[in-house]
Every structure is written in C-alpha cells, then in structure tokens.
Design a protein around this motif. Structure first.
Motif, mmCIF file in Angstrom:
data_model
loop_
_atom_site.group_PDB
_atom_site.id
_atom_site.type_symbol
_atom_site.label_atom_id
_atom_site.label_comp_id
_atom_site.label_asym_id
_atom_site.label_seq_id
_atom_site.Cartn_x
_atom_site.Cartn_y
_atom_site.Cartn_z
ATOM 1 N N ILE A 264 -14.572 9.039 -39.454
ATOM 2 C CA ILE A 264 -15.409 9.572 -38.378
ATOM 3 C C ILE A 264 -14.794 10.854 -37.839
ATOM 4 C CG2 ILE A 264 -16.348 9.157 -36.064
ATOM 5 C CD1 ILE A 264 -16.509 6.168 -36.806
ATOM 6 N N HIS A 265 -13.472 10.874 -37.698
ATOM 7 C CA HIS A 265 -12.810 12.092 -37.227
ATOM 8 C C HIS A 265 -12.855 13.197 -38.284
ATOM 9 C CE1 HIS A 265 -11.550 10.101 -33.597
ATOM 10 N NE2 HIS A 265 -11.095 11.266 -33.168
ATOM 11 N N SER A 266 -12.716 12.843 -39.541
ATOM 12 C CA SER A 266 -12.839 13.865 -40.587
ATOM 13 C C SER A 266 -14.241 14.471 -40.609
ATOM 14 C CB SER A 266 -12.519 13.266 -41.959
ATOM 15 O OG SER A 266 -11.140 13.029 -42.097
ATOM 16 N N LEU A 267 -15.250 13.650 -40.368
ATOM 17 C CA LEU A 267 -16.626 14.136 -40.324
ATOM 18 C C LEU A 267 -16.895 14.970 -39.076
ATOM 19 C CD1 LEU A 267 -18.252 10.771 -41.424
ATOM 20 C CD2 LEU A 267 -18.561 12.916 -42.675
ATOM 21 N N ALA A 268 -16.262 14.597 -37.976
ATOM 22 C CA ALA A 268 -16.522 15.262 -36.694
ATOM 23 C C ALA A 268 -15.851 16.623 -36.592
ATOM 24 C CB ALA A 268 -16.070 14.361 -35.543
ATOM 25 N N HIS A 269 -14.647 16.758 -37.135
ATOM 26 C CA HIS A 269 -13.901 18.004 -36.959
ATOM 27 C C HIS A 269 -14.671 19.245 -37.434
ATOM 28 C CE1 HIS A 269 -9.787 15.799 -36.586
ATOM 29 N NE2 HIS A 269 -10.360 15.998 -35.406
ATOM 30 N N PRO A 270 -15.324 19.220 -38.612
ATOM 31 C CA PRO A 270 -16.063 20.423 -39.029
ATOM 32 C C PRO A 270 -17.247 20.761 -38.129
ATOM 33 C CG PRO A 270 -15.614 19.009 -40.911
ATOM 34 C CD PRO A 270 -15.270 18.219 -39.692
ATOM 35 N N LEU A 271 -17.835 19.758 -37.470
ATOM 36 C CA LEU A 271 -18.936 20.046 -36.558
ATOM 37 C C LEU A 271 -18.460 20.883 -35.370
ATOM 38 C CD1 LEU A 271 -20.958 16.700 -36.377
ATOM 39 C CD2 LEU A 271 -21.457 18.751 -37.708
ATOM 40 N N SER A 272 -17.205 20.680 -34.981
ATOM 41 C CA SER A 272 -16.639 21.473 -33.883
ATOM 42 C C SER A 272 -16.228 22.858 -34.360
ATOM 43 C CB SER A 272 -15.430 20.746 -33.284
ATOM 44 O OG SER A 272 -15.812 19.517 -32.715
ATOM 45 N N SER A 273 -15.531 22.919 -35.502
ATOM 46 C CA SER A 273 -15.030 24.216 -35.973
ATOM 47 C C SER A 273 -16.141 25.117 -36.501
ATOM 48 C CB SER A 273 -13.949 24.014 -37.040
ATOM 49 O OG SER A 273 -14.424 23.227 -38.109
ATOM 50 N N PHE A 275 -19.710 24.567 -35.818
ATOM 51 C CA PHE A 275 -20.877 24.654 -34.942
ATOM 52 C C PHE A 275 -20.530 24.578 -33.455
ATOM 53 C CE2 PHE A 275 -22.567 23.338 -39.012
ATOM 54 C CZ PHE A 275 -23.720 24.105 -39.127
ATOM 55 N N ASN A 276 -19.230 24.535 -33.170
ATOM 56 C CA ASN A 276 -18.745 24.541 -31.789
ATOM 57 C C ASN A 276 -19.256 23.359 -30.966
ATOM 58 O OD1 ASN A 276 -16.962 25.827 -30.004
ATOM 59 N ND2 ASN A 276 -18.641 26.795 -28.903
ATOM 60 N N LEU A 277 -19.557 22.245 -31.632
ATOM 61 C CA LEU A 277 -19.958 21.041 -30.903
ATOM 62 C C LEU A 277 -18.743 20.429 -30.213
ATOM 63 C CD1 LEU A 277 -22.422 18.984 -33.143
ATOM 64 C CD2 LEU A 277 -22.949 20.304 -31.098
ATOM 65 N N HIS A 278 -18.957 19.887 -29.026
ATOM 66 C CA HIS A 278 -17.906 19.153 -28.329
ATOM 67 C C HIS A 278 -17.426 18.019 -29.238
ATOM 68 C CE1 HIS A 278 -16.165 16.187 -25.558
ATOM 69 N NE2 HIS A 278 -15.995 17.176 -24.701
ATOM 70 N N HIS A 279 -16.114 17.842 -29.323
ATOM 71 C CA HIS A 279 -15.572 16.859 -30.263
ATOM 72 C C HIS A 279 -16.099 15.450 -29.995
ATOM 73 C CE1 HIS A 279 -12.865 14.658 -32.833
ATOM 74 N NE2 HIS A 279 -12.381 13.998 -31.787
ATOM 75 N N GLY A 280 -16.149 15.045 -28.739
ATOM 76 C CA GLY A 280 -16.654 13.709 -28.420
ATOM 77 C C GLY A 280 -18.104 13.547 -28.823
ATOM 78 N N GLN A 281 -18.899 14.589 -28.589
ATOM 79 C CA GLN A 281 -20.302 14.558 -28.989
ATOM 80 C C GLN A 281 -20.418 14.449 -30.510
ATOM 81 O OE1 GLN A 281 -22.521 18.250 -28.581
ATOM 82 N NE2 GLN A 281 -24.309 17.129 -27.841
ATOM 83 N N ALA A 282 -19.560 15.171 -31.217
ATOM 84 C CA ALA A 282 -19.584 15.117 -32.683
ATOM 85 C C ALA A 282 -19.278 13.713 -33.194
ATOM 86 C CB ALA A 282 -18.584 16.126 -33.252
ATOM 87 N N THR A 283 -18.274 13.057 -32.617
ATOM 88 C CA THR A 283 -17.972 11.688 -33.051
ATOM 89 C C THR A 283 -19.134 10.749 -32.753
ATOM 90 O OG1 THR A 283 -16.854 11.122 -30.962
ATOM 91 C CG2 THR A 283 -15.477 11.981 -32.736
ATOM 92 N N ALA A 284 -19.793 10.960 -31.608
ATOM 93 C CA ALA A 284 -20.933 10.113 -31.242
ATOM 94 C C ALA A 284 -22.070 10.251 -32.249
ATOM 95 C CB ALA A 284 -21.425 10.481 -29.846
ATOM 96 N N LEU A 285 -22.335 11.482 -32.685
ATOM 97 C CA LEU A 285 -23.442 11.727 -33.609
ATOM 98 C C LEU A 285 -23.225 11.065 -34.962
ATOM 99 C CD1 LEU A 285 -24.113 15.532 -32.911
ATOM 100 C CD2 LEU A 285 -25.418 13.575 -32.057
ATOM 101 N N LEU A 286 -21.968 10.878 -35.345
ATOM 102 C CA LEU A 286 -21.660 10.395 -36.696
ATOM 103 C C LEU A 286 -21.298 8.914 -36.766
ATOM 104 C CD1 LEU A 286 -19.656 13.575 -37.582
ATOM 105 C CD2 LEU A 286 -21.737 12.834 -38.754
#
Length: 384
Positions: A264-273, A275-286
């Motif tokens: 989940i963290h591996s999937l979330a990190h690229p969304l932040s780097s 698309f500048n998504l908030h990290h917590g929001q990125a983890t929630a989406l995935l």
C-alpha cells in the motif's frame, strides 16, 4: 497533566508537554535552535504555542518554514543553509510528517558532505552516516505519520523525482511531544487522511511476515484506537481525548512498522511524488483495492487469522461488512474521503508510469506476500 514514557523515544504526552520540552531544551544548553515547520502552520498561529514557551526560557531560535507538503531535496538544501547561516546547534520539527522528514534530512546534511543522494537507504547510504549529528526534537500537529518516533525521512529527490528513504537509528528524535490541543484546528479532511495513514502503518506492520511479536501487539492496539477514535475526531475536532488517542495511535504505527510496511505504501508514494496527493489520502485511495487483491491470494492460515482479527475489531466498532476490503472501503468513505483515483485526476494512461515507480519502491519488500509490477498495476486499475 503531562506524562512521560519511553518506548523507545522519550515521549511527553498531554497538557503541559510543550512547557516540559522547553525546560528540557534549556537544561541541555542549546545556543540556537532551528525550528522546521511550514507556512500554513505559521499563518494559523500554531507555532506561537511553541515559540512562547521557548522565549519564556530565554532560548534563541530561527524559523525555517519553507517545507512543501511532499518535501523535496531543495527544501532540505535551503533548511541546511539556514541552519548553518544562523549558527544553530539543534533542531525542532513542528508540524506533520513533512517538516519532520525535512528536519531529519537536515540533521544528516548539517554534519555530512553532499551530495544528499549518497545517503539513500536503498543504496546502503546509512553506512555513510557516521558523523555526530545535532539533537532533534519533534512536535507533531497531525496524528498520522508517527514520524516523531521514527528513524527515517522521505524526500523527493530532484534527479529522480521519486520519494527516497533516508534511514539511520540516530535520526529518531530525542523527545517527541504529543500535545493534543495542537491538533484541534485540523480540518476534517486532513484529520481523516492523516488518520488513515496511521491506520495503514499499523495494519501493514501487523501483516508484515517478519517475526516481531512486540510490534504485532502495538500494531493491533493502534488499529483498535483508530477504528474507535478517528470517526470521533472527524465529527468533533475539539474532542481532546479522541485527539490524544489518535496521536498515540500514530506513534504506535511508526513504532510498529520497524517490522516492515507493504505494497500500500509502495503504491501510495508515486501518487504523492507524481501527482502531489497528500500521502494519507493516497493510502486511503488504494487500501480497499490492495486488500481485495490480497483476499484473492492463497494466504497462510496465520495470515488469514490476522485478516480475521482486524475484521473482528471493526465489527466490535459497529462496522460489519463481509470482507476486510469492503469494511475498509465503508470506513474510509464514512470519513468523507472520496474514493476512486479517477476522481483525483488520475487516468488509465498514468498507470504504467505509476506501476513502474511503485515496483521500484522498497516498501513492498516486506509485503504480506511477494508482488510483481503487474500485480501493482492491477491494483491501480481496480482503484480507478
């Protein structure tokens, strides 16, 4: 009343914690402190609580507030320059995970030569961190990353555009201050996103296949606290008891994930780097799609029992969907987080690049089961 406990960081918890921190810093005879924060916290006036206590102790300080929500190498360079120019000898990180990540990187670079990229943990860079580093104190204003008790910082590097982990045992702050009143001004959306980050830290640590029974126990209790108190603080941000429980849950998550994180963290990190998504929001989406993927795998009996243990905690909290993935979907949605990557400007054409970045991220190395690049691409598609 302020309470102090150690596990492993010294933690000041509750009302009066900031005062106790200022007293301790004074006793250590620091000549000048660099406070690392962000402009939003300065504009909201939250930093005043800290600077007032430092001034009362006649402590000299400099403020660096040029950190981004997803911190960059440039943030670290600027902060390190300010540290040197102002003649500082210690650091206070004040804010969410971003100022803390920057502060940890400044701690390295204030006493080690450039380039920063050589200290990349994935390349064994921790072995080059050998010089004495300045003391660091951490004051979280969100209940999410738990970085106040962590030994690593995550920075987006200019050369790669990717989130890069910098790790060393001595990056752990000397003192963490958990003062719940500092979190009461957070809007519900940030409260929810940071709270989900705390949840996933605990959840992935609990699922990680390594042997660490103490981390497992901490993670399970952390999950229980988030399930119970995150909906409360999203409804009523001024509830100090619920805010304090969420701060503890966040610190527990970061303590537990010394055992490892997961995909989940591996999937979330690229969304932040990317698309500048908030990290917590990125983890929630995935999270729902990642859990649904795992539920289709042939998990061991022990891992199935772990899924069941978390589902049981949700059912005790009044959320009773058939599977853990469906339960997490309902829980996240109930917090006001809009699920679906497409609702956040991410399209099918973006997924190949995201899958490449996710596969190169080190967090999935300790996933509950091994995953391939294609597996990660599948999860992104399911999360659209």
């Amino acid at each position: 009343m302020m309470k102090q406990f150690n596990f492993p960081t010294t933690i000041y918890f509750g009302e009066g914690s900031l005062c106790s921190l200022a007293e301790r810093v004074k006793a250590r005879n620091h000549q000048k402190i660099l406070i690392i924060t962000d402009k939003t916290l300065v504009e909201l006036g939250l930093l005043t609580e800290l600077t007032k206590e430092l001034a009362y102790q006649d402590l000299d300080f400099e403020i660096f507030d040029d950190t981004h929500p997803n911190p960059t190498e440039e943030d670290v360079k600027k902060g390190t320059g300010t540290y040197a120019q102002a003649g500082c000898d210690s650091l206070i990180a004040f804010g969410g995970g971003s100022p803390m990540d920057v502060a940890k990187a400044i701690k390295i670079m204030a006493s080690h030569p450039e380039p920063m990229e050589q200290y990349d943990d994935a390349k064994g860079g921790d072995r080059l961190i050998v010089n004495p580093m300045p003391p660091l104190y951490a004051v979280p204003t969100t209940a999410g990353t738990g970085s106040e008790v962590g030994r690593s910082g995550v920075i987006i590097m200019k050369k790669t555009g990717e989130k890069t982990i910098f790790f060393h045992p001595q990056l752990m702050p000397d003192i963490a201050v958990l003062e719940p009143k500092l979190t009461t001004g957070l809007p519900a959306s940030i409260t929810a996103a940071t709270g989900i980050d705390a949840l996933i830290h605990n959840l992935e640590a609990f699922f990680s296949p390594g042997f660490h029974p103490m981390a497992d126990g901490i993670a399970l209790e952390g999950i229980k606290l988030v399930i119970k108190y995150l909906p409360v603080v999203c409804r009523n941000g001024s509830d100090l008891e619920a805010r304090s429980k969420m701060l503890i849950a966040a610190s527990m998550g970061a303590t537990a994930f010394q055992k490892g994180l997961g995909m989940i963290h591996s999937l979330a990190h690229p969304l932040s780097s990317h698309f500048n998504l908030h990290h917590g929001q990125a983890t929630a989406l995935l999270t729902p799609s990642a859990l649904a993927f795992l539920e289709k795998k042939r998990l061991s009996k022990e891992h199935k029992e772990r899924f069941g243990a978390i589902l049981h905690l949700y059912r005790e909290g009044g959320i009773a969907e058939e599977s853990l993935s469906e339960t997490c979907y309902a829980f996240i949605e109930s917090l006001g987080i809009e699920l679906g990557l497409a609702n956040h400007s991410i399209s099918e054409s973006d997924l190949d690049v995201l899958a490449d970045a996710a596969f190169h991220d080190p967090c999935h190395a300790t996933n509950i089961v091994p995953v391939s690049r294609n597996d990660l691409l599948q999860i992104y598609r399911a999360a659209l």
